[in-house]
Design a protein around this motif. Structure first.
Motif, PDB file in Angstrom:
ATOM      1  N   ASN A   1      10.368 -52.528 -70.742  1.00 47.29           N
ATOM      2  CA  ASN A   1      11.101 -52.301 -71.991  1.00 47.29           C
ATOM      3  C   ASN A   1      11.460 -50.832 -72.172  1.00 47.29           C
ATOM      4  O   ASN A   1      12.595 -50.493 -72.533  1.00 47.29           O
ATOM      5  N   VAL A   2      10.485 -49.952 -71.928  1.00 45.74           N
ATOM      6  CA  VAL A   2      10.729 -48.513 -72.094  1.00 45.74           C
ATOM      7  C   VAL A   2      11.734 -48.023 -71.043  1.00 45.74           C
ATOM      8  O   VAL A   2      12.623 -47.219 -71.343  1.00 45.74           O
ATOM      9  N   GLU A   3      11.599 -48.515 -69.818  1.00 49.60           N
ATOM     10  CA  GLU A   3      12.529 -48.133 -68.754  1.00 49.60           C
ATOM     11  C   GLU A   3      13.950 -48.569 -69.101  1.00 49.60           C
ATOM     12  O   GLU A   3      14.917 -47.803 -68.914  1.00 49.60           O
ATOM     13  N   LEU A   4      14.105 -49.775 -69.624  1.00 47.90           N
ATOM     14  CA  LEU A   4      15.425 -50.283 -69.989  1.00 47.90           C
ATOM     15  C   LEU A   4      16.063 -49.434 -71.083  1.00 47.90           C
ATOM     16  O   LEU A   4      17.259 -49.123 -71.029  1.00 47.90           O
ATOM     17  N   GLN A   5      15.286 -49.042 -72.072  1.00 44.96           N
ATOM     18  CA  GLN A   5      15.807 -48.206 -73.157  1.00 44.96           C
ATOM     19  C   GLN A   5      16.315 -46.870 -72.627  1.00 44.96           C
ATOM     20  O   GLN A   5      17.386 -46.396 -73.023  1.00 44.96           O
ATOM     21  N   LEU A   6      15.538 -46.254 -71.716  1.00 43.72           N
ATOM     22  CA  LEU A   6      15.952 -44.962 -71.161  1.00 43.72           C
ATOM     23  C   LEU A   6      17.195 -45.117 -70.293  1.00 43.72           C
ATOM     24  O   LEU A   6      18.111 -44.277 -70.333  1.00 43.72           O
ATOM     25  N   LYS A   7      17.273 -46.188 -69.520  1.00 42.32           N
ATOM     26  CA  LYS A   7      18.450 -46.417 -68.677  1.00 42.32           C
ATOM     27  C   LYS A   7      19.705 -46.629 -69.516  1.00 42.32           C
ATOM     28  O   LYS A   7      20.792 -46.163 -69.140  1.00 42.32           O
ATOM     29  N   GLN A   8      19.566 -47.311 -70.627  1.00 45.35           N
ATOM     30  CA  GLN A   8      20.723 -47.524 -71.508  1.00 45.35           C
ATOM     31  C   GLN A   8      21.230 -46.204 -72.074  1.00 45.35           C
ATOM     32  O   GLN A   8      22.436 -46.001 -72.222  1.00 45.35           O
ATOM     33  N   LYS A   9      20.328 -45.302 -72.389  1.00 50.47           N
ATOM     34  CA  LYS A   9      20.739 -43.983 -72.876  1.00 50.47           C
ATOM     35  C   LYS A   9      21.469 -43.204 -71.791  1.00 50.47           C
ATOM     36  O   LYS A   9      22.463 -42.533 -72.056  1.00 50.47           O
TER      37      LYS A   9
ATOM     38  N   ASN B   1       7.269 -41.142 -72.038  1.00 54.29           N
ATOM     39  CA  ASN B   1       8.526 -41.695 -72.546  1.00 54.29           C
ATOM     40  C   ASN B   1       8.391 -42.472 -73.847  1.00 54.29           C
ATOM     41  O   ASN B   1       9.380 -42.992 -74.357  1.00 54.29           O
TER      42      ASN B   1
ATOM     43  N   ASN C   1      22.814 -36.554 -75.432  1.00 50.10           N
ATOM     44  CA  ASN C   1      23.110 -37.923 -75.871  1.00 50.10           C
ATOM     45  C   ASN C   1      24.402 -37.983 -76.689  1.00 50.10           C
ATOM     46  O   ASN C   1      25.115 -36.976 -76.847  1.00 50.10           O
TER      47      ASN C   1
END
Length: 651
Positions: A211-219, A650, A250
């Motif tokens: 979940n945390v990895e996905l959020q960072l990748k989306q950013k 993260n 961002n």
């Protein structure tokens, strides 16, 4: 109906009940819906009969039908003879001999929250104690009431102390925000059960990581450019680790960062291993065409890996400053060693250390911690010298030191003058290493300021003078041509606090400004267009059959190029002539407000202001996560350790 009421009703009929028992048993074998009140009455009846019959045959006859009357069976599925399957966790339990002890024990230890909800929802369950369960438990003669709130708090306090003591936790755990959040959440979640270690490692940790990895990748998908910082570290057990952080601007023009790699690697083939990991993490995070620079210390293996990947590298400014000051400190090595000897004396002599503290209290100064410096970090040497000056009065007047340990007036003068010289270096190192600040645009400015500061100092002490001259030579060697690097120069111009003022040489500024103008003229940014049809009838009309067609095509192309160049130059000139931003203000906030006024320059800002001046943010990963990568967690696998470090940085 309560247990006691049922018992009272059946007492008069106990002596006449013997003839009815067998009939009751035969009838119970019929497959019919079970009424909870009948179950309670049956159990009460059996209980009272048992009180009046010493003969065991009666109890055997009473249990013979083996009806599944206990409510415990609502949580299980009957399997083959002697087994039952839990409906919630699918565990298979033994019921050999008709015993339900395993079933009750399983529910109490694994699904206590379900039992609590069941008791709350059913008044009947609050009064009934299952006969079969009672057989497996100690007899309870009184109903235990919950402790008073004061007593309950004391029990919890004692358990916290026990956890800290037996688990070797730091006392500050009770002050950690995440621990306090956990306690608050648990207090509002009755019946919560802690997950097992296996559940954490196999289910909860990977799920949260994803979940945390996905959020960072989306950013990162929305960013124009990124900067990477990279550092390596060797753990206590000799395992080499590498970490990579990503820095980006961002959508709201804020500088952000995140950890995208922390893993162990093979030191025997370090260059190839680091290059492979770098390439893989850049590909996996879809950053192939976005990396504008990689900032690192002067580690030979990392530099070689970056060069092999043909990425743009920048040396860590804080590391370069460290090399400069470390070289100069060699000039006063003898005096530094004398200070170290003093600190070693107090460190190894508890009685002298206690007297030192007492003297500090008597003269009303704050207690100074006796701590040796780290020879790899010049700022720790600076702190050590600062501390010894703070207790100068105590050391001179108390007579605590033996003659050979005392510092001469020459030593004291040297230390004080060196500290005055190093003070701005210390301040700049702290400021430039702040992760949340735009730092690369400051490098040219502060390096010029430091050299100007040094050139205006005239120490009285000969040793301090040698120290100063060495600093100047090292500064010249490391930072003389810094503004000739296009990344540093462009960042300085694009910072509304500095612009022209960041350069000592006018020609260097003009050269950098010209390069910026070319870049923003050739950028693919599309300006908003006016859809109103204002066609001028005098414009050249191109026709494929005209002899002028080739000329017209060339004219339009050249005119378009000229228009872009002129527009870019006008935009840059207008920006340069803007009023300077105060030095303490945020340049990114300024650009967020002016991005529509200077759209071309803003695109370049996104590609330059993401670059940080130091790799300190990445180095902090290992300093902060030494507890994760330690002997205490040596049982963790490498990927589990990496996941924990990733989440720590993260979240």
């Amino acid at each position: 109906m309560s247990w006691h009421k049922i018992c009272e009703e059946y007492k008069p009929a106990v002596t006449d009940a013997g003839n009815d028992v067998q009939a009751h048993s035969d009838a119970s074998t019929v497959d019919e819906p079970i009424n909870e009140e009948d179950v309670v009455q049956d159990d009460a009846y059996a209980y009272l009969q048992g009180l009046n019959h010493d003969n065991d045959d009666f109890l055997l006859r009473r249990r013979a039908p083996k009806r599944k009357t206990s409510n415990i069976w609502t949580h299980y599925i009957v399997q083959e003879a002697g087994r039952a399957k839990c409906k919630y966790c699918k565990s298979s339990l033994s019921t050999a001999g008709g015993s339900q002890g395993n079933l009750h024990r399983h529910m109490r230890t694994k699904h206590s929250s379900i039992l609590q909800l069941e008791r709350k929802s059913s008044p009947l369950q609050q009064d009934v104690v299952d006969v079969e369960e009672a057989a497996t438990m100690d007899v309870i003669t009184t109903i235990a009431s919950p402790p008073s709130s004061v007593g309950r708090e004391e029990q919890i306090d004692n358990q916290v102390i026990k956890m800290i003591a037996k688990g070797h936790h730091s006392l500050r755990i009770v002050e950690e925000p995440e621990f306090r959040k956990l306690i608050t959440q648990i207090s509002h979640c009755s019946g919560y059960e802690l997950p097992t270690r296996k559940t954490i490692l196999q289910i909860l940790l990977p799920k949260l990581y994803e979940n945390v990895e996905l959020q960072l990748k989306q950013k990162l998908l929305t960013t124009e450019a990124v900067c990477l910082t990279i550092d390596n570290w060797v753990s206590q057990d000799g395992q080499s680790y590498i970490a990579v952080k990503v820095h980006f601007i961002n959508l709201f023009t804020n500088l952000c960062s995140g950890l995208i790699l922390c893993t162990s690697y093979d030191e025997t083939n370090a260059i190839e291993s680091i290059h492979t990991y770098l390439k893989k993490v850049i590909d996996d995070w879809q950053l192939t065409n976005k990396v504008v620079a990689i900032v690192t210390e002067n580690s030979a293996n990392i530099l070689a890996a970056i060069e092999k990947g043909k990425w743009q590298k920048l040396e860590c400014f804080a590391h370069c400053l460290n090399l400069v000051v470390q070289e100069a400190l060699k000039k006063i090595g003898a005096t530094i060693q004398r200070v170290k000897n003093i600190f070693t004396y107090f460190d190894k002599n508890p009685e002298a250390c206690k007297k030192l503290k007492d003297y500090q209290k008597q003269i009303g100064i704050n207690e100074v911690k006796i701590k040796q410096d780290d020879t790899m970090r010049w700022n720790s040497t600076y702190k050590m010298l600062t501390h010894v000056v703070e207790i100068k009065e105590v050391l001179i007047s108390s007579g605590l030191l033996q003659r050979e340990l005392r510092l001469s007036p020459h030593n004291w003068e040297l230390i004080e003058e060196v500290l005055a010289i190093l003070e701005p270096f210390y301040e700049i190192t702290i400021e430039i290493s702040a992760e949340e600040d735009i730092s690369l645009s400051k490098v040219v400015v502060v390096s010029n300021l430091l050299r100007t500061f040094l050139s205006e100092r005239y120490p009285k002490n000969a040793g301090a003078s040698d120290f100063l001259n060495c600093l100047l030579e090292e500064m010249q060697k490391h930072f003389e041509s810094l503004d000739h690097n296009h990344l540093y120069a462009e960042c300085t111009i694009l910072d509304p606090r500095f612009k022209k003022r960041g350069f000592k040489n006018k020609s260097t500024f003009e050269k950098a400004a010209k390069e910026i103008s070319k870049k923003i003229a050739s950028c693919d940014y599309e300006l908003p267009t006016d859809n109103t049809d204002n066609t001028d009838n005098t414009d050249v009309v191109m026709a494929s059959t005209s002899i002028w067609s080739k000329y017209d095509e060339t004219y339009v192309q050249v005119k378009g190029d000229e228009d872009k160049s002129v527009a870019a130059r006008k935009e840059l000139d207008k920006y340069i002539n803007e009023q300077y931003l105060e030095r303490t203000k945020d340049p990114l906030a300024w650009w967020e407000q002016h991005k529509m006024l200077y759209p071309r320059l803003y695109q370049l800002v996104l590609k330059r202001f993401c670059i940080v001046a130091t790799s300190v943010p990445c180095s902090r990963i290992f300093l902060n996560n030494d507890r994760i990568i330690s002997e205490r967690k040596a049982f963790l696998k490498s990927d589990e350790t990496s996941d924990l470090v990733f989440l720590h940085n993260n979240m």
